[in-house]
Scaffold this motif. Structure first.
Motif, PDB file in Angstrom:
ATOM      1  N   ASP A 250      -8.760  -1.264   6.811  1.00 19.43           N
ATOM      2  CA  ASP A 250      -8.425   0.775   6.798  1.00 19.43           C
ATOM      3  C   ASP A 250      -9.356   1.455   6.066  1.00 19.43           C
ATOM      4  O   ASP A 250      -9.470   2.548   6.272  1.00 19.43           O
ATOM      5  CB  ASP A 250      -7.093   0.572   6.660  1.00 19.43           C
ATOM      6  N   LEU A 251     -10.293   0.960   4.711  1.00 19.71           N
ATOM      7  CA  LEU A 251     -10.297   2.007   4.129  1.00 19.71           C
ATOM      8  C   LEU A 251     -11.836   1.782   3.709  1.00 19.71           C
ATOM      9  O   LEU A 251     -12.044   0.285   3.656  1.00 19.71           O
ATOM     10  CB  LEU A 251     -10.245   1.055   2.016  1.00 19.71           C
TER      11      LEU A 251
ATOM     12  N   ALA B  99      -8.474  -5.012   3.130  1.00 20.41           N
ATOM     13  CA  ALA B  99      -7.804  -3.723   3.392  1.00 20.41           C
ATOM     14  C   ALA B  99      -9.660  -3.271   4.158  1.00 20.41           C
ATOM     15  O   ALA B  99      -9.807  -1.635   3.952  1.00 20.41           O
ATOM     16  CB  ALA B  99      -8.446  -3.093   1.699  1.00 20.41           C
TER      17      ALA B  99
ATOM     18  N   GLY C 265       0.923  -1.514   0.382  1.00 21.13           N
ATOM     19  CA  GLY C 265      -0.194  -0.005  -0.341  1.00 21.13           C
ATOM     20  C   GLY C 265       1.634   1.163   0.215  1.00 21.13           C
ATOM     21  O   GLY C 265       0.068   2.767   0.754  1.00 21.13           O
ATOM     22  N   GLN C 266       2.202   0.869  -0.214  1.00 21.88           N
ATOM     23  CA  GLN C 266       3.392   2.092   0.264  1.00 21.88           C
ATOM     24  C   GLN C 266       3.247   2.738  -1.073  1.00 21.88           C
ATOM     25  O   GLN C 266       3.853   2.203  -1.848  1.00 21.88           O
ATOM     26  CB  GLN C 266       4.137   2.397   0.943  1.00 21.88           C
TER      27      GLN C 266
ATOM     28  N   ARG D 169      -4.449   2.876  -1.345  1.00 22.86           N
ATOM     29  CA  ARG D 169      -3.789   3.535   0.090  1.00 22.86           C
ATOM     30  C   ARG D 169      -3.010   4.121  -0.702  1.00 22.86           C
ATOM     31  O   ARG D 169      -2.867   4.834   0.418  1.00 22.86           O
ATOM     32  CB  ARG D 169      -3.331   1.935   0.591  1.00 22.86           C
TER      33      ARG D 169
ATOM     34  N   THR E 222     -10.481  11.403   2.757  1.00 19.17           N
ATOM     35  CA  THR E 222     -10.610   9.889   3.277  1.00 19.17           C
ATOM     36  C   THR E 222     -12.203   9.141   3.667  1.00 19.17           C
ATOM     37  O   THR E 222     -12.489   7.914   3.835  1.00 19.17           O
ATOM     38  CB  THR E 222     -10.000   9.066   4.042  1.00 19.17           C
TER      39      THR E 222
ATOM     40  N   GLN F 286      -4.330   8.043  -0.917  1.00 17.96           N
ATOM     41  CA  GLN F 286      -4.966   8.270   0.462  1.00 17.96           C
ATOM     42  C   GLN F 286      -4.091   9.843   1.394  1.00 17.96           C
ATOM     43  O   GLN F 286      -5.212  10.347   1.331  1.00 17.96           O
ATOM     44  CB  GLN F 286      -5.719   7.862   0.703  1.00 17.96           C
TER      45      GLN F 286
ATOM     46  N   ASP G 259      -4.615  -1.717  -3.072  1.00 18.55           N
ATOM     47  CA  ASP G 259      -3.588  -0.680  -2.900  1.00 18.55           C
ATOM     48  C   ASP G 259      -2.720   0.713  -3.401  1.00 18.55           C
ATOM     49  O   ASP G 259      -2.532   1.435  -2.784  1.00 18.55           O
ATOM     50  CB  ASP G 259      -2.641  -1.947  -2.849  1.00 18.55           C
TER      51      ASP G 259
END
Length: 451
Positions: A249-250, A247, A61-62, A205, A221, A208, A202
């Protein structure tokens, strides 16, 4: 798999006799098609950017590299990006993509610069973010949409002109994954839902959080969505099904699926398709599937288990040709000379693992389909809708009786019920529409005032 098979069969039967509850009384959209999934006949040269090394310590995700796209319109920030995703064996892999946003304003409250189009970018701390999933272009490294998005007749333009640029014009930031192997090196992912889905999630991610690599674009977000067409509709469906586990976190508010591609893992249907004594565009689709599943599920199926020796030779062309140029290269022989029949049971098992439609999606989805579409069979889309409704997914189904695969690009955006308004209204807190209660979808109840 049994549930999917039943949905496909039931959908095909009900489609012809269903009351027109989800039909939209509108003529075919006449706007000229700026570029369909198969209209690209120019294969761009692969840029050095796509071989940028992935840092050893990079996290999934980076974002790790980006470069501006030359010649971008003045009102758009436009970048090629490289980010970290993972393959189905959970190895970290580089994936490339495109990232675009309005060049002025942030879409934040009190700043009306993001209020063009449908006004989606007028609230919050940044632009709403859409992760766009593109349609069939191939699996080769030159085939990604990020490479030449502004050059007509190339793969990138077929995503930029009818999809990405209009979404940016509406005040949204848009990130589009090339998918694994299309740009940066990696396994082929055509219709391999879990692999496509990882790339889509990703990508979201990766952008964002504002980054100096991409012009410090601010993102709200709380306003996220996934939007896909054709192959991308299936990929978006897969991403939404995968998101709760992969994911969490999304906070994705909605999904838009335009004519979503789907290949039912049912032997009778697949054998009928493969036993085609003529040459059609199906040649390309089948070769893409064979290559992708052999690479993504190497412990389950191999390429020589799926293809004939002639098919294996044709599959070598997938590395260097894309879209229409690829179709032209592989459509000179009958399909049944390229693929072994009956279809490999191992391939069918792999497809049953990779096709979406087996789990409830907590995110509301909207599905748009033209009934004159000869690329994505409307009955298969109808079956997908029935499966999602049966699973309990909040599903909004829209059918245009006179539109085909190309005109739906515009119809869904410009005609009510609009896919743009669908996303915006959910972001604004309105209840997601759901027309699963119609007899059209195979239940005994009829819901009033749904369309």
């Amino acid at each position: 798999m049994t549930a999917i098979a039943a949905a496909v069969v039931s959908g095909a039967v009900l489609f012809a006799t269903a009351p027109p509850t989800s039909l939209v009384d509108a003529p075919m959209n006449q706007q000229a098609e700026a570029g369909g999934e198969l209209d690209s006949d120019v294969v761009p040269e692969l840029r050095d950017f796509y071989d940028t090394p992935m840092p050893d310590d990079a996290e999934v995700g980076q974002l790790f590299a980006a470069e501006p796209v030359d010649g971008a319109p003045d009102d758009v920030k436009l970048y090629r990006i490289l980010y970290v995703s993972s393959d189905l064996q959970n190895n970290k892999i580089p994936v490339s993509g495109i990232y675009a946003a309005p060049s002025t304003g942030s879409g934040s409250e009190g700043d009306d610069s993001g209020s063009e189009g449908d006004g989606s970018g007028t609230q919050g701390d940044g632009f709403p973010l859409v992760s766009f999933a593109h349609g069939t272009l191939g699996v080769g490294r030159p085939c990604g949409i990020s490479q030449t998005p502004l050059q007509p007749r190339t793969p990138g333009y077929t995503a930029w002109a009818p999809h990405i640029k209009p979404l940016v014009d509406a005040g949204l930031a848009v990130v589009g994954s090339d998918y694994s192997g299309m740009g940066a090196p990696g396994p082929s992912s055509y219709l391999v839902g879990p692999l496509e889905g990882r790339g889509i999630l990703d990508a979201m991610r990766a952008v964002q959080d504002p980054s100096p690599l991409t012009g410090d674009i601010p993102i709200d977000t709380s306003k996220l969505a996934v939007y896909g067409k054709s192959q991308g509709g299936e990929a978006a469906n897969s991403a939404l099904q995968l998101a709760p586990d992969y994911a969490p976190d999304l906070d994705i508010a909605s999904g838009v699926l335009l004519a979503p591609g789907y290949t039912p893992p049912i032997r009778g249907l697949l054998d009928t398709v493969i036993d085609n004594p003529t040459s059609t565009t199906q040649n390309m689709f089948v070769l893409l599937i064979a290559r992708s599943y052999a690479e993504s599920y190497p412990d389950l199926v191999s390429l020589d288990e799926i293809l004939t020796p002639e098919g294996i030779e044709k599959a070598k062309l997938l590395d260097t040709y894309c879209a229409k140029a690829l179709t032209d290269q592989v459509s000179d022989v009958p399909l049944n000379q390229l693929v072994k029949t009956p279809v490999s049971g191992d391939l069918i098992r792999a497809m049953s693992m990779a096709m979406p439609g087996t789990k409830r999606i907590p995110t509301p989805i909207g599905i748009w389909q033209g009934l004159e579409d000869v690329t994505i069979i409307p009955q298969f889309t109808h079956a997908q809708v029935m499966a999602q409704c049966a699973l309990g997914t909040t599903t909004f189904y829209v059918r245009y009786p006179d539109d085909d695969h190309g005109s739906m690009n515009y119809q869904a955006r410009e005609h009510q019920p609009s896919a743009l308004d669908y996303m915006k209204n959910i972001w604004d807190g309105e209840p997601a529409p759901d027309n699963c209660a119609n007899r059209l979808l195979g239940t005994l109840n009829t819901a009033p005032a749904v369309n």
